[in-house]
Design an enzyme around this catalytic site. Structure first.
Site, PDB file in Angstrom:
ATOM      1  N   GLY A 260       0.810  -1.218   0.000  1.00  0.00           N
ATOM      2  CA  GLY A 260       0.000   0.000   0.000  1.00  0.00           C
ATOM      3  C   GLY A 260       0.838   1.259   0.000  1.00  0.00           C
ATOM      4  O   GLY A 260       0.672   2.140  -0.851  1.00  0.00           O
ATOM      5  N   MET A 262       4.668   3.179   2.119  1.00  0.00           N
ATOM      6  CA  MET A 262       5.829   2.947   2.967  1.00  0.00           C
ATOM      7  C   MET A 262       6.236   4.221   3.691  1.00  0.00           C
ATOM      8  O   MET A 262       6.354   5.287   3.082  1.00  0.00           O
ATOM      9  CB  MET A 262       6.976   2.414   2.086  1.00  0.00           C
ATOM     10  CG  MET A 262       8.237   2.115   2.849  1.00  0.00           C
ATOM     11  SD  MET A 262       7.966   0.820   4.103  1.00  0.00           S
ATOM     12  CE  MET A 262       9.132   1.375   5.338  1.00  0.00           C
ATOM     13  N   ASN A 264       8.911   5.632   4.930  1.00  0.00           N
ATOM     14  CA  ASN A 264      10.286   6.140   4.955  1.00  0.00           C
ATOM     15  C   ASN A 264      10.342   7.530   5.570  1.00  0.00           C
ATOM     16  O   ASN A 264       9.525   8.392   5.270  1.00  0.00           O
ATOM     17  CB  ASN A 264      10.836   6.227   3.528  1.00  0.00           C
ATOM     18  CG  ASN A 264      10.500   5.012   2.709  1.00  0.00           C
ATOM     19  OD1 ASN A 264      10.917   3.920   3.041  1.00  0.00           O
ATOM     20  ND2 ASN A 264       9.695   5.195   1.666  1.00  0.00           N
ATOM     21  N   HIS A 296      -2.085   6.238   8.282  1.00  0.00           N
ATOM     22  CA  HIS A 296      -1.236   5.134   8.741  1.00  0.00           C
ATOM     23  C   HIS A 296       0.251   5.472   8.581  1.00  0.00           C
ATOM     24  O   HIS A 296       1.024   5.368   9.543  1.00  0.00           O
ATOM     25  CB  HIS A 296      -1.590   3.868   7.965  1.00  0.00           C
ATOM     26  CG  HIS A 296      -0.814   2.662   8.349  1.00  0.00           C
ATOM     27  ND1 HIS A 296      -1.271   1.739   9.259  1.00  0.00           N
ATOM     28  CD2 HIS A 296       0.410   2.218   7.960  1.00  0.00           C
ATOM     29  CE1 HIS A 296      -0.373   0.786   9.412  1.00  0.00           C
ATOM     30  NE2 HIS A 296       0.666   1.051   8.628  1.00  0.00           N
ATOM     31  N   GLU A 297       0.647   5.883   7.394  1.00  0.00           N
ATOM     32  CA  GLU A 297       2.076   6.159   7.163  1.00  0.00           C
ATOM     33  C   GLU A 297       2.532   7.360   7.987  1.00  0.00           C
ATOM     34  O   GLU A 297       3.635   7.370   8.524  1.00  0.00           O
ATOM     35  CB  GLU A 297       2.373   6.380   5.676  1.00  0.00           C
ATOM     36  CG  GLU A 297       1.896   5.270   4.739  1.00  0.00           C
ATOM     37  CD  GLU A 297       2.273   3.866   5.181  1.00  0.00           C
ATOM     38  OE1 GLU A 297       3.330   3.688   5.819  1.00  0.00           O
ATOM     39  OE2 GLU A 297       1.493   2.923   4.900  1.00  0.00           O
ATOM     40  N   GLU A 319       3.324  -2.191  13.524  1.00  0.00           N
ATOM     41  CA  GLU A 319       2.173  -2.303  12.617  1.00  0.00           C
ATOM     42  C   GLU A 319       0.842  -2.421  13.365  1.00  0.00           C
ATOM     43  O   GLU A 319      -0.127  -1.741  13.026  1.00  0.00           O
ATOM     44  CB  GLU A 319       2.361  -3.449  11.626  1.00  0.00           C
ATOM     45  CG  GLU A 319       3.528  -3.255  10.655  1.00  0.00           C
ATOM     46  CD  GLU A 319       3.464  -1.962   9.842  1.00  0.00           C
ATOM     47  OE1 GLU A 319       2.395  -1.314   9.806  1.00  0.00           O
ATOM     48  OE2 GLU A 319       4.497  -1.582   9.248  1.00  0.00           O
TER      49      GLU A 319
HETATM   50  N1  TRP Z   1       5.532  -0.620   6.490  1.00  0.00           N
HETATM   51  C1  TRP Z   1       4.584  -0.591   5.413  1.00  0.00           C
HETATM   52  C2  TRP Z   1       3.265  -0.210   6.047  1.00  0.00           C
HETATM   53  O1  TRP Z   1       2.577  -0.976   6.601  1.00  0.00           O
HETATM   54  C3  TRP Z   1       4.441  -1.911   4.741  1.00  0.00           C
HETATM   55  C4  TRP Z   1       5.194  -2.086   3.479  1.00  0.00           C
HETATM   56  C5  TRP Z   1       5.230  -1.254   2.434  1.00  0.00           C
HETATM   57  C6  TRP Z   1       5.929  -3.205   3.080  1.00  0.00           C
HETATM   58  N2  TRP Z   1       5.962  -1.802   1.423  1.00  0.00           N
HETATM   59  C7  TRP Z   1       6.388  -2.984   1.798  1.00  0.00           C
HETATM   60  C8  TRP Z   1       6.248  -4.380   3.677  1.00  0.00           C
HETATM   61  C9  TRP Z   1       7.147  -3.929   1.082  1.00  0.00           C
HETATM   62  C10 TRP Z   1       6.998  -5.325   2.989  1.00  0.00           C
HETATM   63  C11 TRP Z   1       7.441  -5.074   1.717  1.00  0.00           C
HETATM   64  O2  TRP Z   1       2.917   0.890   6.125  1.00  0.00           O
HETATM   65 ZN    ZN Z   2       2.437   0.110   8.581  1.00  0.00          ZN
END
Ligand code: TRP
Ligand code: ZN
Length: 868
Positions: A260, A262, A264, A296-297, A319
């Site tokens: 969905g 990430m 970062n 969420h992010e 999470e």
């Molecule tokens: N940390 C991300 C989230 O839940 C999850 C995620 C995004 C992820 N891209 C990924 C996990 C690729 C594994 C691989 O918000």
């Molecule tokens: Zn997450």
């Protein structure tokens, strides 16, 4: 397989031999040969002059220690081992990588015309040799060099500190992130975008620049994401007292993305599905999804980034907690009841199914082969339920005290689930000793309740028994601490106060034993119990309600969720009995009293439209399948359809009246407007099964001013297999064939088409100009929806659905194992079906297992499923 992949165990955790304090990265970006120079400051932590770095798919160009070419090293299959090292040193590593060939979308890859990265969980090791583990936190400085014309925007984490031009039309930008972080939070993006800019002033007065980067031409689809971001920043200040900590927050939307989004640090990368929306291209569900994922992010900035995970077994630390926070965000901004209902549907449907599958695991797993396989409904959604149970046991005030203590103790570090529970326990004084079992025990507890009213003594005894069946990987189960929320009603609908041993007690009972009886006093009459209110624990409830009691609760329960749940239990009773009936050759039927109960809901003036829509929605085929040890796919489909047809025809006048009364003149994304569209389209979905269906759908499709109403018409035509279906599908595809994201809705309808010829259609559709197996969104929409949401044809007796799945999985194994590994889940559950189907499903798994180059992701799942 070249080598059998090795499992890692939670119990074997060891702190790192070295730590890396600073990392200076230089990326010289080219499509097929990007040079990465990584200079790090390394310090020994343990008695060891050997350092083993992780690395995958890298070409090592040079290696220096304190400026001197280092000879004392060995290349390993999984990285690089350095020997004879000093205690503290500067390490310079130059590697060469090929972003264009990276179809796995892990590490540095190209999405459309842009370079981008995905490092969680273990993707940074595809960029350079590194201690790619979340308990190594370094400060990053990143220089990005690329062609200026094709890549005017060069982005990374933190603040932009310097930039300049170079020869041959290239330019560079240097970024510095002041917050130490693990490698999985690193990000880089280079490309040409349109940018939506805004700003936010935090409550302590910091000015934050907000920037959303989208593909050129998509600026008119970015504003809902921006609004959601600002709402999230504000909400986190108000509810959790948490503020943003950098001067800039960037979001980039990309089309090729495995998940969905990430989190970062300072540079979120999003699947464009969770950014781009306007009323013409996105449904209300898409809008709400964007709000939730943007939230969420953003919330990860504290729960994930400021406090990260010590090791990947602790994934639910960030999470589960962040899902809990995003659910609360959506509930505070919109309808709490509707949000709760949708979250509970996910637990009772796919999460319970995961518990019952070969992949069952506790929210904190003990054994992992491929970490990407553990970004699961159990870790995320059940993880959130576990946090929610603590919230229920403690109350908001004590829970927030717990959060505060958690940040005081662990800010800037890598923590464990145990650290979180300890903080919450210490801050509140609530004993969570037994509660901790929710972290280590897998499976779905069954809570069976029996009751007895003593008219003489005016007492009411509620006996609660809990059992958890053995799961695939864990045979022994113990009694859990279950917060069990109950309420008692008189026949008039008055609430009976709960009294035990002469004292008023809370609605939340502490169920801690295998069998336990609660005796309530001063109960004036035989009450009607409302049990597991708010779904206060992720368990299966068993109680022998009469129809009358359930109909009573549908109307009289004070809490909306309890009303909905009573309606679902009533439906469940008749789905079960009808499935049994259909299996013995009878026609499905609902009694008049049940139809009347739903008529009452539909006509209620007191209930909100969004809530009525939920009450009228039947459980999905998948949820119903989860009630059985042996699933009769066809009987379930027959019953669900028959119930829709019966309700539609019995309530046709009322459905029509409500449908027409809810016609909207102008489009708005207000929650009340979303609710009205939801109810109107729920009516439409039923009316599709009446003889006016075809005309009504055509009319709605052609007059629709927004995507929600367009898709509602198409989806109803698809489910009910109406005449107009093909014409609507053709019209839509002509209009949107150049927009993959909008076409995903069309692909999903092709995948879930109930027509017997669906597999041929899917194979044709794979040739559609907007389709590509290299794009995860397209693949999930067309193929994923067939495998997971078209049970009748996926499980066709001929086995053609299984063979098709096998063929696609073998192809994706080579190009994108992460996507393959998500698609395979329905195939793992072969034990739920009859012998003939089992044999065919197993043979597809066997054929995968024998592949020369089977990816670790699939290896883990296939071998688990085939183990007896
Ligand atoms: N940390 C991300 C989230 O839940 C999850 C995620 C995004 C992820 N891209 C990924 C996990 C690729 C594994 C691989 O918000
Ligand atoms: Zn997450």
């Amino acid at each position: 397989m070249a080598h059998t992949p090795q499992a890692k165990y939670r119990k074997n955790y060891q702190s790192p031999s070295h730590t890396i304090m600073d990392l200076e990265l230089i990326f010289d970006l080219f499509d097929t040969n990007t040079t990465v120079t990584a200079v790090s400051h390394v310090k020994q932590q343990k008695e060891s002059n050997q350092l083993v770095l992780d690395g995958e798919n890298l070409e090592l160009k040079s290696l220096k220690v304190n400026g001197i070419e280092w000879q004392d090293f060995q290349l390993l299959e999984t990285g690089l081992s350095l020997s004879s090292l000093p205690q503290e040193f500067e390490l310079e590593i130059v590697t060469l990588i090929n972003p264009e060939a990276n179809t796995a979308l892990e590490g540095l890859y190209k999405s459309g015309g842009a370079f981008c990265t995905q490092c969680e969980a273990e993707g940074f090791r595809r960029i350079t040799y590194f201690l790619d583990r979340p308990d190594v936190l370094a400060k990053y400085t990143t220089t990005v060099i690329a062609d200026k014309k094709d890549y005017p925007f060069l982005l990374s984490n933190g603040n932009r500190i310097e930039h300049g031009d170079l020869a041959e039309g290239r330019h560079w930008v240097k970024w510095q992130d002041p917050h130490p972080k693990p490698a999985y939070l690193f990000a880089l993006v280079a490309g040409d975008f349109d940018v939506l800019r805004d700003q936010y002033k935090t409550k302590s007065g910091r000015d934050v620049a907000l920037e959303i980067f989208v593909d050129k031409g998509n600026l008119d689809r970015a504003s809902h994401a921006m609004t959601s971001l600002i709402n999230a920043m504000k909400w986190d200040e108000e509810r959790f007292d948490l503020e943003y900590d950098l001067d800039i927050y960037m979001i980039v939307a990309v089309d090729f993305f495995n998940m969905g989004a990430m989190e970062n640090k300072g540079l979120n990368i999003f699947n464009s599905k969770f950014v781009l929306a306007n009323e013409k291209t996105a449904t209300d569900t898409d809008y709400l999804g964007i709000e939730a994922v943007i939230g969420h992010e953003y919330f990860h900035n504290w729960t994930g980034n400021r406090v990260t995970c010590r090791d990947w077994f602790q994934l639910s630390l960030k999470e589960g907690l962040t899902v809990f926070r995003d659910q609360e965000f959506s509930s505070d901004l919109g309808s709490r009841a509707v949000n709760r209902i949708n979250n509970v549907r996910i637990i009772r449907g796919p999460q319970f199914a995961e518990d019952a599958s070969p992949m069952s695991h506790p929210i904190r797993p003990d054994k992992v082969i491929e970490m990407n396989n553990f970004y699961t409904l159990t870790v995320y959604e059940k993880g959130s339920e576990v946090i929610r149970m603590m919230h229920t046991l403690l109350g908001e005030t004590n829970f927030q005290k717990g959060m505060k203590l958690y940040f005081e103790r662990h800010d800037g570090t890598a923590a464990t689930c145990e650290d979180f529970v300890a903080a919450v326990e210490d801050a509140s004084g609530v004993d969570l000793t037994q509660f901790r079992l929710w972290y280590s025990q897998s499976g779905t507890p069954i809570v069976s309740v029996s009751t007895e009213y003593d008219a003489q003594q005016k007492t009411y005894a509620l006996t609660v028994e809990q059992t958890t069946e053995p799961t695939h990987e864990q045979k022994e189960k113990a009694a859990l601490h279950i917060p069990f929320d109950v309420e008692l009603y008189t026949a008039h609908g008055d609430v009976i106060e709960l009294q035990c041993n002469g004292k008023r007690i809370s609605n939340v009972l502490n169920v801690t034993q295998a069998k336990q009886t609660f005796v309530f006093e001063n109960v004036p009459e035989k009450p009607i119990p409302s049990l597991l209110r708010e779904f206060s624990a992720p368990v299966k409830l068993e109680y022998d309600y009469s129809d009358d009691e359930l109909i009573f609760l549908m109307v009289n329960a004070r809490n909306e969720f309890a009303r909905w749940d009573a309606g679902q239990m009533l439906l469940a009773k008749y789905i079960r009995s009808n499935v049994f009936g259909v299996q013995s050759g009878k026609a499905a039927d609902l009694p008049e009293s049940v139809v009347d109960a739903f008529r009452g809901v539909l006509l209620s003036e007191a209930l909100e439209p969004a809530f009525i829509a939920e009450m009228l929605s039947l459980p999905s085929h998948n949820e119903v399948s989860g009630w059985y040890k042996r699933v009769d796919v066809d009987a379930i489909a027959t019953v669900l359809k028959a119930m829709k047809v019966q309700l539609a025809n019995a309530l046709q006048d009322e459905l029509n009246a409500v449908y027409h009364s809810l016609r909207q003149t102008a489009y708005s994304i207000e929650h009340s407007a979303i609710g009205e569209r939801a109810l109107r389209n729920t009516c439409l979905a039923y009316l599709a099964y009446t003889d006016q269906g075809n005309d009504l759908l055509l009319a709605q499709y052609h007059s629709a001013s927004n995507m929600t109403d367009t898709i509602a018409a198409m989806s109803a035509a698809n489910s009910a297999q109406l005449m107009c279906r093909q014409a609507l599908m053709d019209d839509y595809s002509n209009k949107w064939k150049h927009d993959g994201l909008v076409m995903d809705k069309w692909f999903a309808l092709q995948g879930t088409n109930p027509a017997p010829s669906v597999l041929d259609t899917i194979q044709q559709t794979m040739k559609h100009e907007a389709f590509s197996l290299k794009n995860p969104n397209r693949t999930r929409s067309l193929i994923g929806s067939f495998l997971s949401a078209n049970p009748v044809h996926f499980h066709a007796k001929s086995g053609e659905g299984y063979r098709f799945a096998g063929q696609i999985l073998r192809e994706l194994n080579d190009s994108n194992p992460q996507v393959a590994s998500r698609l395979i889940d329905p195939l793992l559950k072969f034990r739920l079906y009859d012998e003939a189907r089992q044999a065919m499903m197993k043979s597809e798994l066997e054929s995968l297992k024998s592949m020369e180059n089977l990816a670790r992701d699939l290896f883990e799942k296939v071998t688990k499923a085939l183990e007896s």
